[in-house]
Design a protein around this motif. Structure first.
Motif, PDB file in Angstrom:
ATOM      1  N   UNK A  26       0.864  -1.180   0.000  1.00 33.67           N
ATOM      2  CA  UNK A  26       0.000   0.000   0.000  1.00 33.67           C
ATOM      3  C   UNK A  26       0.898   1.227   0.000  1.00 33.67           C
ATOM      4  N   UNK A  27       0.742   2.088  -0.980  1.00 30.70           N
ATOM      5  CA  UNK A  27       1.553   3.292  -1.045  1.00 30.70           C
ATOM      6  C   UNK A  27       2.947   2.997  -1.578  1.00 30.70           C
ATOM      7  N   UNK A  28       3.706   4.049  -1.755  1.00 33.86           N
ATOM      8  CA  UNK A  28       5.072   3.925  -2.236  1.00 33.86           C
ATOM      9  C   UNK A  28       5.997   4.705  -1.312  1.00 33.86           C
ATOM     10  N   UNK A  29       7.247   4.364  -1.391  1.00 34.22           N
ATOM     11  CA  UNK A  29       8.269   5.039  -0.600  1.00 34.22           C
ATOM     12  C   UNK A  29       9.227   5.746  -1.548  1.00 34.22           C
ATOM     13  N   UNK A  30       9.840   6.788  -1.083  1.00 35.26           N
ATOM     14  CA  UNK A  30      10.820   7.513  -1.880  1.00 35.26           C
ATOM     15  C   UNK A  30      12.005   6.614  -2.242  1.00 35.26           C
ATOM     16  N   UNK A  31      12.187   5.533  -1.485  1.00 35.09           N
ATOM     17  CA  UNK A  31      13.302   4.620  -1.720  1.00 35.09           C
ATOM     18  C   UNK A  31      12.919   3.380  -2.519  1.00 35.09           C
ATOM     19  N   UNK A  32      11.722   3.369  -3.092  1.00 37.59           N
ATOM     20  CA  UNK A  32      11.260   2.219  -3.882  1.00 37.59           C
ATOM     21  C   UNK A  32      11.849   2.260  -5.284  1.00 37.59           C
ATOM     22  N   UNK A  33      13.146   2.086  -5.364  1.00 39.46           N
ATOM     23  CA  UNK A  33      13.814   1.969  -6.653  1.00 39.46           C
ATOM     24  C   UNK A  33      15.022   1.047  -6.471  1.00 39.46           C
ATOM     25  N   UNK A  34      15.619   0.659  -7.567  1.00 43.70           N
ATOM     26  CA  UNK A  34      16.718  -0.302  -7.512  1.00 43.70           C
ATOM     27  C   UNK A  34      17.851   0.203  -6.623  1.00 43.70           C
ATOM     28  N   UNK A  35      18.214   1.454  -6.778  1.00 40.97           N
ATOM     29  CA  UNK A  35      19.319   2.009  -5.992  1.00 40.97           C
ATOM     30  C   UNK A  35      18.989   2.020  -4.500  1.00 40.97           C
ATOM     31  N   UNK A  36      17.744   2.349  -4.159  1.00 44.83           N
ATOM     32  CA  UNK A  36      17.349   2.396  -2.758  1.00 44.83           C
ATOM     33  C   UNK A  36      17.406   1.031  -2.094  1.00 44.83           C
ATOM     34  N   UNK A  37      16.881   0.016  -2.764  1.00 44.38           N
ATOM     35  CA  UNK A  37      16.889  -1.330  -2.188  1.00 44.38           C
ATOM     36  C   UNK A  37      18.315  -1.883  -2.151  1.00 44.38           C
ATOM     37  N   UNK A  38      19.093  -1.601  -3.180  1.00 49.34           N
ATOM     38  CA  UNK A  38      20.489  -2.049  -3.195  1.00 49.34           C
ATOM     39  C   UNK A  38      21.261  -1.426  -2.036  1.00 49.34           C
ATOM     40  N   UNK A  39      20.999  -0.156  -1.760  1.00 47.57           N
ATOM     41  CA  UNK A  39      21.670   0.541  -0.657  1.00 47.57           C
ATOM     42  C   UNK A  39      21.298  -0.114   0.686  1.00 47.57           C
ATOM     43  N   UNK A  40      20.020  -0.450   0.837  1.00 46.85           N
ATOM     44  CA  UNK A  40      19.575  -1.142   2.051  1.00 46.85           C
ATOM     45  C   UNK A  40      20.337  -2.454   2.226  1.00 46.85           C
ATOM     46  N   UNK A  41      20.413  -3.242   1.170  1.00 43.07           N
ATOM     47  CA  UNK A  41      21.082  -4.542   1.250  1.00 43.07           C
ATOM     48  C   UNK A  41      22.577  -4.406   1.513  1.00 43.07           C
ATOM     49  N   UNK A  42      23.183  -3.385   0.948  1.00 45.59           N
ATOM     50  CA  UNK A  42      24.607  -3.166   1.182  1.00 45.59           C
ATOM     51  C   UNK A  42      24.852  -2.765   2.631  1.00 45.59           C
ATOM     52  N   UNK A  43      24.004  -1.906   3.136  1.00 48.05           N
ATOM     53  CA  UNK A  43      24.133  -1.407   4.517  1.00 48.05           C
ATOM     54  C   UNK A  43      23.818  -2.485   5.546  1.00 48.05           C
ATOM     55  N   UNK A  44      22.756  -3.281   5.262  1.00 50.20           N
ATOM     56  CA  UNK A  44      22.317  -4.308   6.209  1.00 50.20           C
ATOM     57  C   UNK A  44      21.763  -5.494   5.423  1.00 50.20           C
ATOM     58  N   UNK A  45      22.614  -6.432   5.052  1.00 49.23           N
ATOM     59  CA  UNK A  45      22.210  -7.540   4.186  1.00 49.23           C
ATOM     60  C   UNK A  45      21.106  -8.433   4.743  1.00 49.23           C
ATOM     61  N   UNK A  46      20.833  -8.353   6.046  1.00 51.84           N
ATOM     62  CA  UNK A  46      19.804  -9.214   6.632  1.00 51.84           C
ATOM     63  C   UNK A  46      18.499  -8.482   6.923  1.00 51.84           C
ATOM     64  N   UNK A  47      18.393  -7.224   6.541  1.00 47.50           N
ATOM     65  CA  UNK A  47      17.214  -6.435   6.904  1.00 47.50           C
ATOM     66  C   UNK A  47      15.966  -6.782   6.098  1.00 47.50           C
ATOM     67  N   UNK A  48      16.105  -7.047   4.811  1.00 46.15           N
ATOM     68  CA  UNK A  48      14.933  -7.308   3.971  1.00 46.15           C
ATOM     69  C   UNK A  48      14.630  -8.797   3.991  1.00 46.15           C
ATOM     70  N   UNK A  49      13.493  -9.135   4.585  1.00 42.58           N
ATOM     71  CA  UNK A  49      13.064 -10.528   4.701  1.00 42.58           C
ATOM     72  C   UNK A  49      11.980 -10.817   3.669  1.00 42.58           C
TER      73      UNK A  49
END
Length: 141
Positions: A26-49
């Motif tokens: 529901x809704x979108x986030x300013x970080x809903x793009x490839x670069x945003x998700x890649x940055x999340x995974x680089x910063x914390x590889x276990x955060x996205x479940x």
């Protein structure tokens, strides 16, 4: 129905996750793009479940911990798989992660207008904390 498999996302999942959020979140986030998700995974590889059933992505949650706060974002379940315990399984995995990291409380961001999400969060033991208000400022780069 079998229980979903829960795993950490990897960079190869990014496009599938973004497509999933476009359909299920529901809704979108300013970080809903490839670069945003890649940055999340680089910063914390276990955060996205990710929750999967028979190899199909059916749910997500971001379980972020900054050493101070445990924050849950982007809890989403595929519309055709809702009310089957998938959000409960994702939140249990997120909470286990937080506990292992020494977290003490989970803060969840939930859209005010998303009534169905309110029911899911409430069923998982969460409740609104009315004394706080979220303040935001986009950073233009």
């Amino acid at each position: 129905m079998s229980d979903p498999g829960i795993r950490h996302a990897v960079p190869a999942d990014i496009d599938a996750v973004l497509a999933f959020w476009a359909e299920a979140a529901e809704g979108t986030s300013i970080s809903d793009d490839h670069a945003g998700v890649a940055r999340l995974m680089e910063r914390d590889p276990e955060a996205l479940l990710l929750a999967e059933l028979d190899g199909m992505l059916v749910g997500t949650v971001i379980a972020g911990f900054d050493g101070w706060r445990c924050s849950a974002y982007r809890l989403a379940v595929h519309p055709g798989h809702r009310r089957r315990g998938i959000s409960r399984a994702l939140l249990a995995a997120a909470e286990a992660r937080f506990a292992a990291l020494g977290g003490r409380r989970v803060d969840a961001m939930v859209l005010v207008r998303n009534e169905s999400a309110h029911h899911a969060w409430n069923a998982a033991g969460y409740g609104p904390e009315e004394k706080w208000r979220r303040w935001v400022k986009p950073l233009d780069g």
